[in-house]
Motif scaffolding. Structure first.
Motif, mmCIF file in Angstrom:
data_model
loop_
_atom_site.group_PDB
_atom_site.id
_atom_site.type_symbol
_atom_site.label_atom_id
_atom_site.label_comp_id
_atom_site.label_asym_id
_atom_site.label_seq_id
_atom_site.Cartn_x
_atom_site.Cartn_y
_atom_site.Cartn_z
ATOM 1 N N UNK A 197 0.853 -1.192 0.000
ATOM 2 C CA UNK A 197 0.000 0.000 0.000
ATOM 3 C C UNK A 197 0.880 1.230 0.000
ATOM 4 N N UNK A 198 0.544 2.128 -0.882
ATOM 5 C CA UNK A 198 1.331 3.341 -1.016
ATOM 6 C C UNK A 198 0.572 4.464 -0.349
ATOM 7 N N UNK A 199 1.097 4.937 0.760
ATOM 8 C CA UNK A 199 0.418 6.007 1.495
ATOM 9 C C UNK A 199 -0.127 5.469 2.807
ATOM 10 N N UNK A 200 0.308 6.094 3.926
ATOM 11 C CA UNK A 200 -0.140 5.627 5.245
ATOM 12 C C UNK A 200 -1.110 6.625 5.876
ATOM 13 N N UNK A 201 -1.760 7.414 5.030
ATOM 14 C CA UNK A 201 -2.753 8.377 5.535
ATOM 15 C C UNK A 201 -4.010 7.648 5.984
ATOM 16 N N UNK A 202 -5.081 8.418 6.180
ATOM 17 C CA UNK A 202 -6.331 7.831 6.665
ATOM 18 C C UNK A 202 -6.782 6.693 5.761
ATOM 19 N N UNK A 203 -6.725 6.949 4.444
ATOM 20 C CA UNK A 203 -7.233 5.958 3.497
ATOM 21 C C UNK A 203 -6.308 4.741 3.440
ATOM 22 N N UNK A 204 -5.006 5.006 3.245
ATOM 23 C CA UNK A 204 -4.036 3.908 3.138
ATOM 24 C C UNK A 204 -4.063 3.032 4.377
ATOM 25 N N UNK A 205 -4.091 3.660 5.537
ATOM 26 C CA UNK A 205 -4.108 2.919 6.799
ATOM 27 C C UNK A 205 -5.357 2.056 6.912
ATOM 28 N N UNK A 206 -6.497 2.654 6.606
ATOM 29 C CA UNK A 206 -7.770 1.914 6.686
ATOM 30 C C UNK A 206 -7.771 0.734 5.727
ATOM 31 N N UNK A 207 -7.246 0.939 4.527
ATOM 32 C CA UNK A 207 -7.198 -0.143 3.538
ATOM 33 C C UNK A 207 -6.303 -1.272 4.050
ATOM 34 N N UNK A 208 -5.149 -0.882 4.597
ATOM 35 C CA UNK A 208 -4.201 -1.890 5.102
ATOM 36 C C UNK A 208 -4.862 -2.777 6.157
ATOM 37 N N UNK A 209 -5.665 -2.180 7.025
ATOM 38 C CA UNK A 209 -6.293 -2.950 8.110
ATOM 39 C C UNK A 209 -7.155 -4.098 7.571
ATOM 40 N N UNK A 210 -7.815 -3.856 6.441
ATOM 41 C CA UNK A 210 -8.661 -4.908 5.855
ATOM 42 C C UNK A 210 -7.887 -6.193 5.613
ATOM 43 N N UNK A 211 -6.655 -6.033 5.139
ATOM 44 C CA UNK A 211 -5.866 -7.217 4.796
ATOM 45 C C UNK A 211 -5.253 -7.838 6.049
ATOM 46 N N UNK A 212 -4.741 -6.966 6.945
ATOM 47 C CA UNK A 212 -4.165 -7.475 8.197
ATOM 48 C C UNK A 212 -5.227 -8.269 8.963
#
Ligand code: 3H9
Length: 696
Positions: free
Chosen positions: A305-320
């Motif tokens: 994921x490129x970008x650890x902002x609100x969106x990037x972080x939220x997206x990452x959580x889905x996979x984790x």
């Protein structure tokens, strides 16, 4: 082994009759299944050889409920209550043997059996509330007798699936079977019941818990209060509470009558019809005519994921959350640390609320690897960019990704409105480029718009849809256009909301109408929540719109304590005299005079242009079917499920009425407003969106 009609068999093992239902896909209680149960129980009772009956299912699940496709059709005997009577009145003990899910009428049938055994992975639930119904086959009367009114209502109001272990501790499940050995263990259990001469246990006769609850009737007002916000506008939750109140305050027989009246009323309601439509629409979205289920997919073992902002972080959580490792790349160390910190906080707060186990926080954080190195994306199977929403920035990122990512990796953009064909054009592999438009907060919202660009290949689409399911999203495949499906329709609504401001409606007048319609908030409250300064730049601001003036005054929305509304410390909105003055100043500058705008006009001018845009989306084949648009709006924007989505709602209002109104509003809709030819055609032919493909 004896065939019992077309849906079951009866076999005998060690003196136990095993009645096996086999009615794919989910053993729903269709007419054939109901008949088979009644006949099977009768035959088992007539056979001198048999001492007990095990009711078990083939396939992936125990009975998943009444057959929803039969709802609204003329009833056929035996009805479900007659089936249950046959089981409960059996002179030989009946044991329900549960695997998969026992849901709705399926769970109610199990509650009529004298005993229940389940494998540990089995779950039971009463999800009727999602169909705008209450359990209508005794569930509202039997379950409170077993587990108490509070837990029974919790199951009915949430529709959640409860594990066999929990149900065993509450006395619903009598025994746990070994996983994979349900049949053997159920026969064993039935044999013991016979040997130990256990009684024919009927839940209807257990009154202890319901009698005790009579001293605590205030519990019902507390429950009503606790669901007020979530259940706003829905009929079924209140009806479920009334039915359980009857279980507590009346006899079993009287309670059953109350349940019947309430169930029948809901079954005939527009709400339930809409929610049943949504049930099937949610299952349609996965069916893509030119991407069959057999399409090969790519294994996604690692996501970048490129970008650890609100969106990037939220997206990452889905996979984790589902155990897929994620590499998060940021440009600066402090931004990376901030982003990972927010994710950790989210997990910690979920653990505090009991939504996840405490040790899950670390487990999930371990799935996330933060780095400043772009090259770390080299071993990812899917890379999602969530960087600043600007075409030049996106193109630069994609050109770089193309050089870094492995050859068969999927390159996805989380853009909410930009042209993905243009983004794909800077890569050597446009067939591997796709849009994955998550909705904010990305770890919470169920909707995912999967955006198919001109050259996106079918395996990439199939992989994206499959992955969406894995992370618990409802994915809708859409095509490329500004705003895709959801935001494009939102823009149409915003145009009108802004136009009505200039005619004399205040933001709170407009918001109230949409809130009362059932949406979580109107356009101005939504803008305040998102931040009015999204895309606003101080240097370029020239007081040319109401929004610009608000931002210039540092009224940037909820986060700054004021926007269209004034906010108190708790972020409660209040109409603002300052905003009113700004609006009036704009009106006098434009030379427009204030008029009183009715609530009906506000509603029609907000919703009908959205429907019109939806029709254009269908014309342009941006969405596959009208019901896909409804699913976008229900899951991405909080459209009330009891109104079935904007396209379903349009059919209920009547397309001729909508076209008539749009024409009548004429120039008020703006000089660029055009009625969709498809909408006009369907209206002229007296057709609907629902039957568009059958008829036109
Ligand atoms: C009720 O019981 C009322 C009673 O209280 C009183 C009556 C008097 N009927 O979801 P899937 C179809 S109300 C007909 O993709 P999964 C579904 O449409 C009922 N069809 O699978 C799909 O068809 P297709 C209360 C049904 O593995 C296929 O089965 N029960 C029904 O992801 C596969 O479904 C419920 O609300 C049904 N009841 O999930 C339970 N259920 O392949 C509803 C499914 O043509 N069902 N189909 O698209 C579910 O929650 C899930 O289907 C389940 C499996 C968890 C079982």
């Amino acid at each position: 082994m004896l065939a019992i009609g077309s849906a079951a068999t009866l076999s005998i093992e060690n003196g136990i009759g095993v009645l096996t239902l086999n009615f794919p896909p989910v053993n729903a209680l269709s007419h054939a299944v109901r008949e088979a149960i009644v006949a099977g129980v009768r035959q088992a009772n007539e056979s001198a050889e048999l001492q007990a009956i095990v009711l078990i299912c083939e396939g992936k699940t125990f009975i998943a409920g009444a057959d929803i496709t039969e709802f609204g059709k003329p009833p056929r005997s035996p009805n479900l209550l007659e089936v249950e009577e046959a089981i409960e009145a059996s002179a030989k003990p009946v044991v329900a043997a549960i695997h998969g899910t026992a849901l709705g009428g399926g769970f109610e049938v199990a509650l009529c059996c004298h005993y229940r055994i389940a494998v540990p992975s089995a779950k039971c639930g009463l999800p009727e509330v999602h169909l705008g119904l209450i359990p209508g086959a005794g569930g509202t009367q039997r379950l409170p007798r077993l587990v108490g009114a509070e837990m029974a209502l919790d199951m009915m109001l949430t529709g959640k699936h409860v594990s066999a272990a929990t149900l065993q501790s509450n006395g619903v499940i009598d025994e746990l079977a070994q996983e994979g050995e349900l049949r053997r263990d159920a026969i064993d259990f039935a044999t013991r019941i016979v040997r130990e001469q256990r009684p024919l246990r009927k839940i209807r006769d257990l009154n202890e818990r319901t009698m005790a609850a009579r001293d605590n009737l205030q519990m019902f007002s507390a429950i009503r209060k606790s669901i007020e916000k979530k259940a706003r506008g829905f009929l079924a939750p209140e009806y479920a509470i009334r039915a359980v109140e009857a279980a507590v305050t009346r006899s079993f027989e009287e309670g059953m009558k109350v349940e019947r009246v309430l169930f029948d009323e809901l079954m005939l309601s527009e709400q339930s019809a809409a929610q049943r439509y949504v049930f099937f629409a949610e299952r349609q979205v996965w069916k893509i005519p030119d991407v069959p289920e057999s399409t090969p997919t790519i294994a996604i073992k690692k996501v970048g994921i490129l970008g650890a902002g609100t969106m990037g972080g939220g997206i990452a959580m889905n996979f984790a959350n589902v155990g897929i490792p994620v590499t998060i790349v940021e440009a600066k160390q402090d931004a990376l640390e901030r982003g990972l910190g927010v994710i950790r906080k989210n997990y910690e707060s979920s653990a505090k609320r009991g939504r996840i186990k405490v040790d899950e926080v670390e487990k999930r954080m371990e799935m996330l690897q933060g780095t400043l190195s772009f090259e770390a994306l080299g071993d990812c199977d899917l890379i999602i960019e969530a960087v600043f929403e600007n075409m030049d920035v996106k193109k630069e990122v994609f050109a770089k990704l193309d050089r870094t990512a492995k050859p068969d990796a999927i390159l996805a953009t989380n853009t909410s409105a930009l042209d993905i064909n243009e983004i794909a054009s800077v890569t050597q592999r446009p067939q591997h480029v796709i849009g994955l438009h998550f909705f904010s907060p990305a770890n919470v919202m169920r909707l995912l718009e999967v955006v198919r660009a001109q050259q996106t290949s079918k395996p990439i689409i199939a992989t994206a849809m499959q992955l969406a399911k894995r992370i618990g999203k409802v994915a809708v495949l859409v095509g490329v256009c500004p705003g895709f499906v959801g935001n494009r329709m939102l823009f149409a609504r915003q145009d009108q909301a802004q136009a009505m401001l200039m005619e004399g409606a205040m933001p709170w007048d407009i918001d109230k109408v949409l809130y009362d319609f059932g949406l979580p908030m109107g356009p101005f409250a939504m803008a305040d929540l998102a931040g009015l300064d999204l895309g606003w730049r101080k240097e370029a601001s020239s007081s040319s719109t109401i929004r610009e003036v608000l931002c210039e005054m540092d009224r940037r929305g909820q986060k700054s304590g004021a926007g269209y509304y004034d906010y108190d410390d708790q972020r409660n909105p209040k109409p603002s005299a300052i905003t009113q003055k700004i609006v009036e100043d704009f009106m006098s500058k434009a030379g427009t005079s204030k008029r009183s705008i009715s609530e009906a006009e506000i509603l029609e001018r907000c919703i009908y242009p959205m429907i019109n845009e939806g029709a254009k989306i269908l014309e342009e084949k941006i969405a596959i079917r009208p019901s896909d648009i409804d699913i976008v709006w229900i899951n991405g924007y909080g459209w009330p499920a009891y109104r079935g989505g904007p396209m379903y709602y349009a059919d209920k209002v009547g397309l001729q009425n909508i076209v008539g109104k749009l024409k009548a509003y004429g120039t008020k809709l703006g000089p660029k407003f055009v009625i969709s030819p498809l909408l006009e055609k369907l209206a002229a032919e007296g057709k609907t969106f629902g039957r568009m493909t059958d008829d036109s």
